[in-house]
Design a protein around this motif. Sequence first.
Motif, PDB file in Angstrom:
ATOM      1  N   GLN A   1       0.828  -1.209   0.000  1.00 57.52           N
ATOM      2  CA  GLN A   1       0.000   0.000   0.000  1.00 57.52           C
ATOM      3  C   GLN A   1       0.860   1.257   0.000  1.00 57.52           C
ATOM      4  OE1 GLN A   1      -2.508  -0.526   3.424  1.00 57.52           O
ATOM      5  NE2 GLN A   1      -3.999  -1.787   2.323  1.00 57.52           N
ATOM      6  N   MET A   2       2.037   1.186   0.609  1.00 58.29           N
ATOM      7  CA  MET A   2       2.942   2.327   0.652  1.00 58.29           C
ATOM      8  C   MET A   2       3.848   2.390  -0.574  1.00 58.29           C
ATOM      9  SD  MET A   2       4.008   2.642   4.668  1.00 58.29           S
ATOM     10  CE  MET A   2       4.834   1.063   4.756  1.00 58.29           C
ATOM     11  N   GLY A   3       3.673   1.458  -1.518  1.00 59.58           N
ATOM     12  CA  GLY A   3       4.483   1.468  -2.730  1.00 59.58           C
ATOM     13  C   GLY A   3       5.845   0.836  -2.557  1.00 59.58           C
ATOM     14  N   ILE A   4       5.980  -0.078  -1.614  1.00 56.41           N
ATOM     15  CA  ILE A   4       7.253  -0.741  -1.350  1.00 56.41           C
ATOM     16  C   ILE A   4       7.170  -2.184  -1.826  1.00 56.41           C
ATOM     17  CG2 ILE A   4       8.887  -1.469   0.428  1.00 56.41           C
ATOM     18  CD1 ILE A   4       7.855   0.891   2.137  1.00 56.41           C
ATOM     19  N   ASP A   5       8.051  -2.567  -2.749  1.00 51.75           N
ATOM     20  CA  ASP A   5       8.130  -3.942  -3.236  1.00 51.75           C
ATOM     21  C   ASP A   5       9.314  -4.625  -2.576  1.00 51.75           C
ATOM     22  OD1 ASP A   5       5.992  -3.684  -5.044  1.00 51.75           O
ATOM     23  OD2 ASP A   5       7.319  -2.793  -6.546  1.00 51.75           O
ATOM     24  N   VAL A   6       9.108  -5.861  -2.132  1.00 51.66           N
ATOM     25  CA  VAL A   6      10.173  -6.631  -1.497  1.00 51.66           C
ATOM     26  C   VAL A   6      10.356  -7.938  -2.254  1.00 51.66           C
ATOM     27  CG1 VAL A   6      10.920  -7.765   0.623  1.00 51.66           C
ATOM     28  CG2 VAL A   6       9.654  -5.631   0.756  1.00 51.66           C
ATOM     29  N   ASP A   7      11.589  -8.235  -2.640  1.00 50.58           N
ATOM     30  CA  ASP A   7      11.913  -9.472  -3.347  1.00 50.58           C
ATOM     31  C   ASP A   7      13.074 -10.171  -2.662  1.00 50.58           C
ATOM     32  OD1 ASP A   7      10.086  -9.157  -5.561  1.00 50.58           O
ATOM     33  OD2 ASP A   7      11.437  -7.614  -6.332  1.00 50.58           O
ATOM     34  N   GLU A   8      12.970 -11.491  -2.570  1.00 54.36           N
ATOM     35  CA  GLU A   8      14.085 -12.291  -2.078  1.00 54.36           C
ATOM     36  C   GLU A   8      15.018 -12.553  -3.258  1.00 54.36           C
ATOM     37  OE1 GLU A   8      14.591 -13.296   1.153  1.00 54.36           O
ATOM     38  OE2 GLU A   8      12.807 -12.120   1.639  1.00 54.36           O
ATOM     39  N   ILE A   9      16.317 -12.453  -3.045  1.00 58.85           N
ATOM     40  CA  ILE A   9      17.308 -12.731  -4.083  1.00 58.85           C
ATOM     41  C   ILE A   9      18.038 -14.003  -3.707  1.00 58.85           C
ATOM     42  CG2 ILE A   9      19.411 -11.909  -5.206  1.00 58.85           C
ATOM     43  CD1 ILE A   9      18.386  -9.074  -4.789  1.00 58.85           C
ATOM     44  N   ASP A  10      18.088 -14.954  -4.642  1.00 56.25           N
ATOM     45  CA  ASP A  10      18.752 -16.227  -4.403  1.00 56.25           C
ATOM     46  C   ASP A  10      20.256 -16.047  -4.624  1.00 56.25           C
ATOM     47  OD1 ASP A  10      19.130 -18.907  -3.877  1.00 56.25           O
ATOM     48  OD2 ASP A  10      18.658 -19.536  -5.925  1.00 56.25           O
ATOM     49  N   ALA A  11      20.936 -15.473  -3.642  1.00 56.64           N
ATOM     50  CA  ALA A  11      22.360 -15.171  -3.756  1.00 56.64           C
ATOM     51  C   ALA A  11      23.213 -16.318  -3.230  1.00 56.64           C
ATOM     52  CB  ALA A  11      22.692 -13.894  -2.985  1.00 56.64           C
ATOM     53  N   GLU A  12      24.294 -16.598  -3.935  1.00 55.21           N
ATOM     54  CA  GLU A  12      25.254 -17.600  -3.476  1.00 55.21           C
ATOM     55  C   GLU A  12      26.340 -16.961  -2.622  1.00 55.21           C
ATOM     56  OE1 GLU A  12      26.834 -19.712  -6.817  1.00 55.21           O
ATOM     57  OE2 GLU A  12      24.855 -20.242  -7.565  1.00 55.21           O
ATOM     58  N   GLU A  13      26.689 -15.699  -2.965  1.00 62.81           N
ATOM     59  CA  GLU A  13      27.773 -15.030  -2.266  1.00 62.81           C
ATOM     60  C   GLU A  13      27.601 -13.526  -2.421  1.00 62.81           C
ATOM     61  OE1 GLU A  13      32.368 -16.063  -2.175  1.00 62.81           O
ATOM     62  OE2 GLU A  13      31.851 -15.066  -4.055  1.00 62.81           O
ATOM     63  N   VAL A  14      27.914 -12.770  -1.366  1.00 65.65           N
ATOM     64  CA  VAL A  14      27.937 -11.321  -1.424  1.00 65.65           C
ATOM     65  C   VAL A  14      29.297 -10.883  -0.901  1.00 65.65           C
ATOM     66  CG1 VAL A  14      26.959  -9.177  -0.497  1.00 65.65           C
ATOM     67  CG2 VAL A  14      25.447 -11.070  -1.105  1.00 65.65           C
ATOM     68  N   ILE A  15      29.942  -9.979  -1.642  1.00 63.68           N
ATOM     69  CA  ILE A  15      31.249  -9.480  -1.233  1.00 63.68           C
ATOM     70  C   ILE A  15      31.165  -7.969  -1.080  1.00 63.68           C
ATOM     71  CG2 ILE A  15      33.685  -9.248  -1.847  1.00 63.68           C
ATOM     72  CD1 ILE A  15      33.265 -11.747  -3.664  1.00 63.68           C
ATOM     73  N   ILE A  16      31.572  -7.477   0.063  1.00 63.61           N
ATOM     74  CA  ILE A  16      31.668  -6.044   0.298  1.00 63.61           C
ATOM     75  C   ILE A  16      33.155  -5.722   0.369  1.00 63.61           C
ATOM     76  CG2 ILE A  16      31.163  -4.152   1.876  1.00 63.61           C
ATOM     77  CD1 ILE A  16      28.708  -5.759   2.816  1.00 63.61           C
ATOM     78  N   ARG A  17      33.631  -4.923  -0.576  1.00 62.25           N
ATOM     79  CA  ARG A  17      35.042  -4.568  -0.624  1.00 62.25           C
ATOM     80  C   ARG A  17      35.272  -3.230   0.078  1.00 62.25           C
ATOM     81  NH1 ARG A  17      36.968  -8.388  -3.747  1.00 62.25           N
ATOM     82  NH2 ARG A  17      36.015  -8.977  -5.693  1.00 62.25           N
ATOM     83  N   THR A  18      36.231  -3.216   0.979  1.00 59.42           N
ATOM     84  CA  THR A  18      36.645  -1.973   1.607  1.00 59.42           C
ATOM     85  C   THR A  18      38.129  -1.796   1.301  1.00 59.42           C
ATOM     86  OG1 THR A  18      37.352  -2.921   3.724  1.00 59.42           O
ATOM     87  CG2 THR A  18      35.004  -2.395   3.492  1.00 59.42           C
ATOM     88  N   GLU A  19      38.666  -0.658   1.661  1.00 64.46           N
ATOM     89  CA  GLU A  19      40.082  -0.405   1.403  1.00 64.46           C
ATOM     90  C   GLU A  19      40.968  -1.383   2.176  1.00 64.46           C
ATOM     91  OE1 GLU A  19      42.541   3.517   1.846  1.00 64.46           O
ATOM     92  OE2 GLU A  19      40.642   3.928   0.798  1.00 64.46           O
TER      93      GLU A  19
END
Length: 125
Positions: free
Chosen positions: A20-38
Amino acid sequence: MFGGGGGGLNPRKMEQMMQQMGIDVDEIDAEEVIIRTEEHDLVFNDPEVTKMDARGQETYQIIGSPEQVESGAAGGGDAGSEADAGVPDEDVELVAERAGVDEDAAREALEENDGDLAAAIADLE
């Protein structure tokens, strides 16, 4: 924010309110997520990833325990192969074909022009 008291709202009612507020939520079938920092990479193996789109503003939520690894050491498959090779093979083939030169000359021209296709072709013509 939502609900109150004991256990909050049930998931179905929460989903209806978000729609109702215009927010769509989807699950993503991820195998791996990498966050790169310095300093290091945070690698989430088999995480739960949820994408929330609130009127064009995308937000990603990652649930899992990351492993901290040396910066740039994370990533499998072909993720870094193009960067290691310098210039993508497709670009080399295109420049070689357009300029009528062999791939070695095309690769060299691309490297001298920081991957700029048009500039590499112009140099070779």
